[in-house]
Motif scaffolding. Structure first.
Motif: not given
Lengths: 394, 182
Positions: A125-126, A176, A180, B36, B38-40
């Motif tokens: 998902i990166w 991200f 994010h 954050p 960048f992970g799950v």
């Protein structure tokens, strides 16, 4: 998320790139929002659905069963003259592919946000630009943003441009690293946005009181000319983007251009980058400049239409070598920005060697040190290769 | 530029804490970034989040490898992972624990502060006894310990960002501000 406070009479919030998209769509007064709310979807539409539910935004939110349907709904809404919006990522964008062609060929100015996420498998998902760049030939304008403020501003600007040239637009942001990450974003007053971006009122639309047929069977006798017109509109978009950007700058104090130069004026080595990686690369350029190296940077903000003249103008100033850094790959060929830059420069009288770097696929971090090493390898490497891999584990 | 790393477990609010700290600094006129790892994320799994604060515009967008400060939301993480990894020489670590700072040694180059954030948060009904939400509490302690952000800005940012139990969260931060040991 994000409380805020008012500085200089304008609201400034510390928000994620996702929410910058949501605020952008809200300020643009999107009238129909259609989305499929599951991974790889992001908080963009979660926030928008809240805004609609709270009646902060007067819009119809359509929860559909796939991204293909999300785009189909946007197409339908746009065809009746509604300003429509959606957001997606990676696999979701790929599923929209057929409808992306439809929106552009039907000349519908849908605007969407795509959060650059790598294509699976393996599931990842990166950040990786291959998803949006694979939609290169669908007839959508594509904007690659560097920070969260630019995301909000570009959503608004893209409606202005798209509704003028009658083509859809995709605002692209890195997963991200922007989506994010929270940072300060100024939210302009609605009144000023309304002055900048009046309501959408197309000349031709689906209307039960004035029936027309659109998109019916068209013979080779006319189809060809319709494509010619799309290409012309894409070319017009270059000047429309500049115009929309300068009027935005006059009103809101921020402008971005088709490309952005950073310390490129007297550069002998020019790094060409896009997206959020540009920020880190600028830090690297500053460090190299402090050591007396003449490094410069060119950020490509608009990928479709491709700003060939802007790139040529910068290179003609006396750039000696170019390194293009791609967070994407066209398998069997090379980095996609690298291809495009080479094609823009191939008929230039003065030949400048161009090196293509592939870096950061699937969200691998690209650091200041990586950028400095890229610059070093351009200087020391006289053999041109199609791909120079950055930090690949072999 | 100041770089801060948060270590917590999923559900303790490390990511929210990084955002509140960023907003608190922003309220004092700083440029900020928070993100954050960048992970799950899963509830209970180790979580990392980051904040950058600078008086100048922040350009850097690589991950944070050498933080100036580390905040540890869960005391059990100190044994499980190297919370001081990459921490700059002379850097500081703030830990949620009932122990005194001298109970911890990270090679002697770092300043350690401690606060019993779990106790403060539990008493104020933040989270449950088995999994208290200590993020806002720890930020109050961080304000006193480092002086990077004023307690007023921390409280205002909590008020702006925390969706429920605002008063309790603000009080927790204030209590931790008084009780942090270093």
């Amino acid at each position: 998320m994000g409380g805020g406070f008012i500085r200089r009479g304008w609201v400034k919030l510390v928000i994620t790139g996702n929410h910058a998209v949501s605020y952008g769509a809200k300020l643009a007064r999107a009238e129909v929002i259609a989305a499929y709310p599951i991974t790889p979807q992001t908080e963009v539409v979660e926030k928008l659905s809240t805004m609609v539910a709270n009646k902060e935004l007067k819009a119809k939110f359509i929860k559909v069963e796939s991204e293909h349907s999300a785009m189909a709904a946007c197409i339908g809404a746009s065809a009746v003259g509604a300003r429509s919006f959606t957001a997606t990522s990676s696999q979701g964008l790929a599923l929209m592919h057929e409808m992306l062609h439809w929106a552009a060929n039907a000349r519908l100015p849908v605007v969407m946000a795509n959060i650059n996420r790598a294509m699976g498998p393996p599931w990842n998902i990166w950040s990786d630009q291959t998803d949006s760049l694979a939609q290169r030939d669908t007839g959508w304008l594509q904007f690659y943003c560097e920070n969260n403020q630019e995301i909000l501003d570009t959503i608004i600007q893209s409606y202005k441009v798209c509704e003028k040239v009658l083509l859809p637009g995709m605002v692209v942001l890195d997963a991200f690293i922007l989506s994010h990450t929270s940072e300060p974003v100024e939210i302009p007053p609605q009144k000023l946005i309304d002055e900048y971006l009046p309501a959408y009122n197309p000349k031709y639309k689906l209307d039960v009181k004035d029936p027309h047929t659109f998109g019916g069977l068209t013979s080779p006798d006319l189809y060809y000319e319709l494509r010619y017109k799309i290409q012309n509109s894409m070319e017009d978009a270059l000047s429309e983007i500049k115009r929309a950007d300068s009027s935005f700058k006059r009103k809101f104090g921020r402008g971005y251009g088709l490309v952005e130069e950073y310390r490129a004026r007297d550069a002998d080595t020019l790094l060409i980058v896009s997206g959020s990686m540009s920020s880190t690369a600028k830090v690297a350029v500053d460090m190299m400049r402090e050591k007396g190296e003449r490094a410069g940077l060119l950020r490509i903000r608009v990928f479709r239409p491709f700003p060939k003249d802007e790139i040529r103008r910068v290179v003609r100033r006396g750039v000696k070598r170019i390194g293009v850094i791609d967070r994407n790959i066209s398998f069997g060929s090379e980095g996609i920005f690298f291809q495009e830059v080479k094609s823009a420069l191939c008929n230039e009288k003065r030949k400048v060697p161009i090196y293509g770097f592939v870096a950061g696929l699937g969200g691998r971090d690209v650091t200041v040190e990586d950028i400095i090493n890229i610059k070093k390898s351009i200087k020391s490497n006289n053999r041109l290769k199609d791909i120079i891999w950055v930090g690949v584990k072999k | 530029m100041i770089e801060i790393r948060f270590h917590g477990r999923g559900g303790q609010g490390a990511v929210v804490a990084s955002g509140i700290l960023a907003e608190a600094a922003f309220r004092e006129g700083k440029d900020v970034q928070s993100f954050p790892f960048f992970g799950v994320e899963r509830r209970g799994a180790p979580v990392v989040a980051f904040t950058r604060i600078d008086s100048k515009y922040i350009r850097l967008r690589q991950k944070i490898y050498t933080p100036d400060y580390v905040l540890v939301l869960d005391p059990t993480l100190v044994e499980k992972i190297d919370v001081a990894k990459g921490l700059k020489k002379g850097g500081s670590i703030l830990i949620n624990t009932d122990k005194n700072p001298d109970a911890f040694s990270f090679g002697g180059e770092y300043t350690v502060a401690t606060v019993n954030a779990s106790n403060i948060a539990t008493r104020l009904g933040l989270g449950s006894k088995s999994s208290p939400i200590v993020n806002t509490t720890l930020l109050g302690a961080f304000s006193k310990f480092t002086g990077i952000v004023g307690i007023k800005s921390v409280l205002a940012a909590i008020e702006g960002r925390v969706p429920v139990k605002r008063k309790e969260n603000m009080l927790a931060a204030r209590l931790a501000y008084e009780k942090v040991r270093f």
